[in-house]
Write a protein that holds these residues in place. Structure first.
Motif, PDB file in Angstrom:
ATOM      1  N   GLY A 177       0.783  -1.228   0.000  1.00 36.79           N
ATOM      2  CA  GLY A 177       0.000   0.000   0.000  1.00 36.79           C
ATOM      3  C   GLY A 177       0.814   1.277   0.000  1.00 36.79           C
ATOM      4  N   TRP A 178       2.087   1.185   0.394  1.00 38.12           N
ATOM      5  CA  TRP A 178       2.926   2.395   0.433  1.00 38.12           C
ATOM      6  C   TRP A 178       3.448   2.792  -0.948  1.00 38.12           C
ATOM      7  CZ3 TRP A 178       7.660   1.396  -1.587  1.00 38.12           C
ATOM      8  CH2 TRP A 178       8.138   0.094  -1.510  1.00 38.12           C
ATOM      9  N   VAL A 179       3.269   1.932  -1.946  1.00 40.43           N
ATOM     10  CA  VAL A 179       3.776   2.233  -3.287  1.00 40.43           C
ATOM     11  C   VAL A 179       2.925   3.329  -3.925  1.00 40.43           C
ATOM     12  CG1 VAL A 179       4.198   1.327  -5.599  1.00 40.43           C
ATOM     13  CG2 VAL A 179       4.643  -0.107  -3.597  1.00 40.43           C
ATOM     14  N   ARG A 180       3.573   4.384  -4.388  1.00 43.68           N
ATOM     15  CA  ARG A 180       2.835   5.464  -5.041  1.00 43.68           C
ATOM     16  C   ARG A 180       2.366   4.998  -6.426  1.00 43.68           C
ATOM     17  NH1 ARG A 180       5.954  10.864  -5.331  1.00 43.68           N
ATOM     18  NH2 ARG A 180       7.463   9.508  -6.353  1.00 43.68           N
ATOM     19  N   HIS A 181       1.131   5.365  -6.757  1.00 43.78           N
ATOM     20  CA  HIS A 181       0.574   4.924  -8.033  1.00 43.78           C
ATOM     21  C   HIS A 181      -0.393   5.976  -8.560  1.00 43.78           C
ATOM     22  CE1 HIS A 181      -1.872   3.390  -4.707  1.00 43.78           C
ATOM     23  NE2 HIS A 181      -2.925   3.459  -5.499  1.00 43.78           N
ATOM     24  N   SER A 182      -0.656   5.887  -9.846  1.00 44.68           N
ATOM     25  CA  SER A 182      -1.530   6.854 -10.503  1.00 44.68           C
ATOM     26  C   SER A 182      -2.138   6.202 -11.735  1.00 44.68           C
ATOM     27  CB  SER A 182      -0.751   8.118 -10.898  1.00 44.68           C
ATOM     28  OG  SER A 182       0.247   7.796 -11.859  1.00 44.68           O
ATOM     29  N   VAL A 183      -3.007   6.946 -12.398  1.00 49.72           N
ATOM     30  CA  VAL A 183      -3.603   6.504 -13.658  1.00 49.72           C
ATOM     31  C   VAL A 183      -3.395   7.604 -14.686  1.00 49.72           C
ATOM     32  CG1 VAL A 183      -5.704   5.780 -14.855  1.00 49.72           C
ATOM     33  CG2 VAL A 183      -5.353   5.148 -12.451  1.00 49.72           C
ATOM     34  N   PRO A 184      -2.643   7.340 -15.751  1.00 50.17           N
ATOM     35  CA  PRO A 184      -2.510   8.349 -16.813  1.00 50.17           C
ATOM     36  C   PRO A 184      -3.823   8.518 -17.564  1.00 50.17           C
ATOM     37  CG  PRO A 184      -1.438   6.308 -17.463  1.00 50.17           C
ATOM     38  CD  PRO A 184      -1.872   6.121 -16.048  1.00 50.17           C
ATOM     39  N   GLU A 185      -3.869   9.506 -18.412  1.00 49.58           N
ATOM     40  CA  GLU A 185      -5.101   9.827 -19.125  1.00 49.58           C
ATOM     41  C   GLU A 185      -5.624   8.622 -19.901  1.00 49.58           C
ATOM     42  OE1 GLU A 185      -6.727  13.515 -21.913  1.00 49.58           O
ATOM     43  OE2 GLU A 185      -4.601  13.294 -21.467  1.00 49.58           O
ATOM     44  N   GLN A 186      -6.896   8.318 -19.694  1.00 50.25           N
ATOM     45  CA  GLN A 186      -7.480   7.189 -20.423  1.00 50.25           C
ATOM     46  C   GLN A 186      -8.359   7.722 -21.551  1.00 50.25           C
ATOM     47  OE1 GLN A 186     -10.419   4.861 -20.439  1.00 50.25           O
ATOM     48  NE2 GLN A 186     -11.942   6.115 -19.416  1.00 50.25           N
ATOM     49  N   LYS A 187      -8.221   7.117 -22.724  1.00 45.49           N
ATOM     50  CA  LYS A 187      -8.852   7.626 -23.941  1.00 45.49           C
ATOM     51  C   LYS A 187     -10.081   6.847 -24.368  1.00 45.49           C
ATOM     52  CE  LYS A 187      -5.950  10.970 -24.819  1.00 45.49           C
ATOM     53  NZ  LYS A 187      -6.442  12.380 -24.806  1.00 45.49           N
ATOM     54  N   CYS A 188     -10.443   5.844 -23.611  1.00 43.20           N
ATOM     55  CA  CYS A 188     -11.587   5.020 -24.003  1.00 43.20           C
ATOM     56  C   CYS A 188     -12.890   5.790 -23.833  1.00 43.20           C
ATOM     57  CB  CYS A 188     -11.605   3.744 -23.151  1.00 43.20           C
ATOM     58  SG  CYS A 188     -12.881   2.579 -23.637  1.00 43.20           S
ATOM     59  N   ASP A 189     -13.830   5.570 -24.745  1.00 43.98           N
ATOM     60  CA  ASP A 189     -15.139   6.220 -24.639  1.00 43.98           C
ATOM     61  C   ASP A 189     -15.954   5.673 -23.474  1.00 43.98           C
ATOM     62  OD1 ASP A 189     -14.758   7.920 -26.821  1.00 43.98           O
ATOM     63  OD2 ASP A 189     -15.423   6.380 -28.245  1.00 43.98           O
ATOM     64  N   HIS A 190     -15.646   4.446 -23.060  1.00 42.63           N
ATOM     65  CA  HIS A 190     -16.376   3.824 -21.955  1.00 42.63           C
ATOM     66  C   HIS A 190     -15.635   4.081 -20.637  1.00 42.63           C
ATOM     67  CE1 HIS A 190     -18.941   1.791 -24.839  1.00 42.63           C
ATOM     68  NE2 HIS A 190     -17.862   1.365 -25.470  1.00 42.63           N
ATOM     69  N   ASP A 191     -16.389   4.142 -19.559  1.00 43.56           N
ATOM     70  CA  ASP A 191     -15.802   4.382 -18.239  1.00 43.56           C
ATOM     71  C   ASP A 191     -14.876   3.239 -17.825  1.00 43.56           C
ATOM     72  OD1 ASP A 191     -17.092   6.778 -17.955  1.00 43.56           O
ATOM     73  OD2 ASP A 191     -18.734   5.977 -16.736  1.00 43.56           O
ATOM     74  N   ARG A 192     -13.821   3.612 -17.158  1.00 42.61           N
ATOM     75  CA  ARG A 192     -12.919   2.656 -16.499  1.00 42.61           C
ATOM     76  C   ARG A 192     -13.394   2.560 -15.051  1.00 42.61           C
ATOM     77  NH1 ARG A 192      -8.392   3.216 -13.252  1.00 42.61           N
ATOM     78  NH2 ARG A 192      -6.540   1.935 -13.682  1.00 42.61           N
ATOM     79  N   ILE A 193     -13.841   1.378 -14.620  1.00 39.51           N
ATOM     80  CA  ILE A 193     -14.457   1.210 -13.307  1.00 39.51           C
ATOM     81  C   ILE A 193     -13.634   0.226 -12.474  1.00 39.51           C
ATOM     82  CG2 ILE A 193     -16.555   0.541 -12.070  1.00 39.51           C
ATOM     83  CD1 ILE A 193     -18.086   1.043 -14.710  1.00 39.51           C
ATOM     84  N   ILE A 194     -13.305   0.637 -11.269  1.00 37.67           N
ATOM     85  CA  ILE A 194     -12.521  -0.247 -10.403  1.00 37.67           C
ATOM     86  C   ILE A 194     -13.177  -0.372  -9.030  1.00 37.67           C
ATOM     87  CG2 ILE A 194     -10.365   0.327 -11.591  1.00 37.67           C
ATOM     88  CD1 ILE A 194     -10.574   1.507  -8.083  1.00 37.67           C
ATOM     89  N   LEU A 195     -12.896  -1.497  -8.398  1.00 41.94           N
ATOM     90  CA  LEU A 195     -13.176  -1.694  -6.979  1.00 41.94           C
ATOM     91  C   LEU A 195     -11.837  -1.952  -6.313  1.00 41.94           C
ATOM     92  CD1 LEU A 195     -16.333  -3.936  -7.278  1.00 41.94           C
ATOM     93  CD2 LEU A 195     -16.241  -1.783  -6.011  1.00 41.94           C
ATOM     94  N   ALA A 196     -11.569  -1.257  -5.224  1.00 43.22           N
ATOM     95  CA  ALA A 196     -10.259  -1.359  -4.588  1.00 43.22           C
ATOM     96  C   ALA A 196     -10.416  -1.628  -3.103  1.00 43.22           C
ATOM     97  CB  ALA A 196      -9.467  -0.071  -4.819  1.00 43.22           C
ATOM     98  N   GLY A 197      -9.375  -2.183  -2.513  1.00 45.33           N
ATOM     99  CA  GLY A 197      -9.413  -2.480  -1.089  1.00 45.33           C
ATOM    100  C   GLY A 197      -8.040  -2.381  -0.459  1.00 45.33           C
ATOM    101  N   ASN A 198      -8.025  -2.103   0.836  1.00 40.72           N
ATOM    102  CA  ASN A 198      -6.805  -2.077   1.632  1.00 40.72           C
ATOM    103  C   ASN A 198      -6.863  -3.158   2.696  1.00 40.72           C
ATOM    104  OD1 ASN A 198      -5.675   0.117   0.275  1.00 40.72           O
ATOM    105  ND2 ASN A 198      -6.552   1.605   1.690  1.00 40.72           N
ATOM    106  N   LEU A 199      -5.705  -3.722   3.004  1.00 39.65           N
ATOM    107  CA  LEU A 199      -5.611  -4.727   4.052  1.00 39.65           C
ATOM    108  C   LEU A 199      -4.686  -4.243   5.161  1.00 39.65           C
ATOM    109  CD1 LEU A 199      -7.063  -6.744   2.192  1.00 39.65           C
ATOM    110  CD2 LEU A 199      -5.431  -8.470   2.950  1.00 39.65           C
ATOM    111  N   GLY A 200      -5.126  -4.441   6.387  1.00 42.76           N
ATOM    112  CA  GLY A 200      -4.294  -4.167   7.545  1.00 42.76           C
ATOM    113  C   GLY A 200      -4.027  -5.460   8.289  1.00 42.76           C
TER     114      GLY A 200
END
Length: 230
Positions: A177-200
């Motif tokens: 979880g400490w790793v820095r991350h991002s999403v560059p510009e997405q060009k698709c006409d359809h939505d990019r949908i994610i479900l995310a979770g963190n673990l402790g």
């Protein structure tokens, strides 16, 4: 003099970062997609571009109608811990949320504080129109001990401080979880949908681990609370 023959070569990624990606055929049903899409969202904007929409709820997977999805994600987390990391610690889901990237949108560079492990499941993603998962370090592995400049012949895991992971619908990616991350510009006409979770980690395990290492400063009151809760 006889010609010297190289009998074997091994490149060993010592002190490697445990980033794990699976391609699966798991897809959300229409009802599950509707639950995700109907979350309350807040929008962010970065660098003058369209930003990502992030759910206001950080317990999205606790919805009973998403139980099937939660079980799937946790099963892949367990596989990652047991078979890739190969550690015996017990982890639990601390947060879960959804995010939507529309066309021309990005997701700013960030990390997940107070988190040991993170995952992203791609409910909808097109690998050919941007929107990769970008992992970024402050320095490459070569520069960690001594910060020197160099020109790359070819980018690789040793000389690069950023890596783009192409993703598509059904993929799931797990990483610290400490790793820095991002999403560059997405060009698709359809939505990019994610479900995310963190673990402790179970706090009681953290305490017993500290005591095993001879650490001090953990109060008896806190130990009693942790043991009672977990």
């Amino acid at each position: 003099m006889d010609e010297v023959k190289i009998l074997k070569q091994d490149v060993m990624p010592v002190h490697a970062l445990p980033v794990f990606k699976e391609e699966t055929n798991f897809v959300l049903t229409k009802d599950e997609i509707d639950i995700v899409l109907n979350q309350d969202y807040h929008s962010t904007k970065q660098s003058g571009k369209n930003g990502v929409k992030i759910s206001k709820s950080d317990t999205v997977l606790e919805d009973e109608k998403l139980q099937r999805v939660k079980i799937f994600i946790l099963s892949r987390f367990n596989y990652y811990v047991e078979n890739i990391l190969q550690i015996e610690n017990c982890f639990y889901l601390t947060q879960s949320w959804s995010a939507i990237n529309g066309k021309d949108s990005t997701h700013h560079l960030h990390a997940h504080p107070n988190t040991i492990l993170s995952c992203v499941y791609y409910a909808a993603a097109n690998p050919d129109n941007g929107g990769e998962l970008r992992l970024k370090m402050q320095r490459s592995r070569l520069q960690e001990g001594f910060y020197f400049a160099y020109d790359k012949k070819e980018p690789n895991v040793f000389n690069s401080h950023a890596t783009d992971i192409k993703v598509k619908t059904g993929d799931i990616v797990m990483f610290p979880g400490w790793v820095r991350h991002s999403v560059p510009e997405q060009k698709c006409d359809h939505d990019r949908i994610i479900l995310a979770g963190n673990l402790g980690m179970n706090p009681w395990q953290l305490i017993t681990g500290m005591e095993t290492r001879g650490a001090t400063g953990v109060s008896e009151e806190f130990k009693n609370i942790a043991q009672w809760l977990y």
